[in-house]
Design a protein around this motif. Structure first.
Motif: not given
Length: 397
Positions: A239-264
């Motif tokens: 939602i945010i990047v529709k209005n601004r491109k100057d952001i980077l969200c960094v997610v620290v962590g690992s687990g079984k949901l990683e592939s699903n989140l990468r797909g999303q």
């Protein structure tokens, strides 16, 4: 209490090099509790096969006056919900073998989590006739035990000497199930200020190879369960990047949901705005927090997340959901913002507000002081002293 010994029971505890960090908040707490005792013993029973599952190795170790033991015991998942007495039996057997072999002598027990540690500790309390304190950290499990009036939980709480609850609003629920209020204490989690403190943002970004010209949103949490709300964070970034491109969200962590989140992330074409960087050593988390502009924890349920206090200890604003003990800490918009759980639109709006706000780091740091572990543990020791004094009087009567 310097002449006394403390036994800590935790079914999750980090190994010596902290490569396995589950239960790290207990280890951080002990860094300060150890100053009040001659020896602190930690027993963290490990089911056979768990090392392979967790991809780690447990070996007994010692640092300063803290001795840590990982006795192995037989267990199957079926025992967790159906035959809990058998689970307790095997844990007790393994723990008593360690206590006898090492000649462990202790004056009180502190168990973290009611099940299984508290249930096991009740048996040890009877065996050794010492006071028992239980800290209940969970959110869903706690509420479920209250709603169902779970006999195992209720009996364990009735038989211990004190209960420490990380969330203040839950204390009245103990009365609802017949637990006397005067044995329940609100003791929140805390943070180690020698590790988590304000540091130059751009120096941290340089060390972590993060861009200087972006607004950085940070999330730290395992990717094992959807309860951490990562999918809503990704939706919010979209939602945010529709209005601004100057952001980077960094997610620290690992687990079984990683592939699903990468797909999303790929489906939404957010690869330039969201980076999953995997797990990082706990000693490096302060760098990641100091490198960000705002920290976000979009959990659907929480107890009293340690990372919230670590974030505040670094002078960073915290965006969290209105769950668990978070609203009891983020009591003002001066320290962070609260979001409806599972609401990506609300989360996006609050992140935008936070990114555009001029936060007072000094004010956040000053507020965070009350949650330093030395302040939290001093409250705990007051309870310890009272229980030990009472127990000593009963023995001498």
């Amino acid at each position: 209490m310097r002449s006394n010994n403390l036994l800590v029971i935790a079914n999750n505890f980090p190994n010596e090099d902290n490569s396995y960090v589950a239960g790290i908040f207990v280890k951080e707490q002990i860094k300060y509790l150890k100053n009040y005792f001659q020896t602190v013993y930690v027993i963290s029973p490990v089911p056979y096969g768990m090392e392979s599952l967790r991809k780690t190795t447990y070996r007994d170790y010692q640092y300063e006056n803290v001795k840590v033991f990982f006795p192995k015991y037989f267990n199957v998942l079926f025992f967790y919900t159906r035959l809990r007495s058998i689970w307790v039996y095997f844990e007790i057997k393994a723990m008593l073998e360690v206590i006898e072999r090492e000649g462990i002598d202790f004056d009180l027990i502190h168990a973290h989590f009611t099940w299984p540690s508290g249930a096991v500790a009740v048996k040890l309390k009877k065996y050794f006739n010492v006071p028992l304190i239980i800290t209940e950290h969970t959110s869903n499990t706690f509420q479920r035990s209250i709603d169902k009036k779970d006999k195992m939980f209720i009996n364990t709480w009735k038989m211990c000497d004190a209960i420490m609850r990380v969330r203040q609003k839950d204390i009245f629920l103990f009365e609802y199930i017949g637990i006397t209020k005067n044995k329940v204490f609100h003791i929140p989690n805390g943070f180690n200020h020698s590790s988590f403190f304000l540091y130059d943002t751009f120096e941290c970004r340089k060390r972590l190879n993060l861009p200087k010209n972006k607004k950085i949103i940070l999330n730290v949490g395992n990717l094992y369960s959807e309860v951490k709300g990562h999918k809503y964070l990704i939706e919010a970034i979209n939602i945010i990047v529709k209005n601004r491109k100057d952001i980077l969200c960094v997610v620290v962590g690992s687990g079984k949901l990683e592939s699903n989140l990468r797909g999303q992330i790929a489906n939404l074409e957010l690869e330039d705005h969201i980076k999953l960087v995997g797990s990082k050593p706990h000693g490096d988390i302060s760098l990641w927090i100091n490198a960000c502009d705002v920290f976000v924890l979009p959990s659907l349920n929480e107890g009293n997340p340690t990372v919230m206090f670590e974030c505040l200890g670094c002078g960073k604003p915290f965006i969290g959901t209105k769950v668990g003990g978070i609203p009891e800490v983020i009591v003002s918009n001066d320290y962070g913002l609260l979001v409806e759980p599972g609401n990506a639109q609300d989360l996006a709006e609050k992140i935008e507000i936070a990114l555009n706000k001029n936060w007072d780091e000094g004010n956040i740091l000053n507020y965070a002081k009350q949650y330093r572990w030395e302040n939290i543990t001093s409250q705990m020791v007051t309870i310890y002293d009272e229980l030990c004094s009472r127990n000593s009087n009963l023995k001498s009567a």
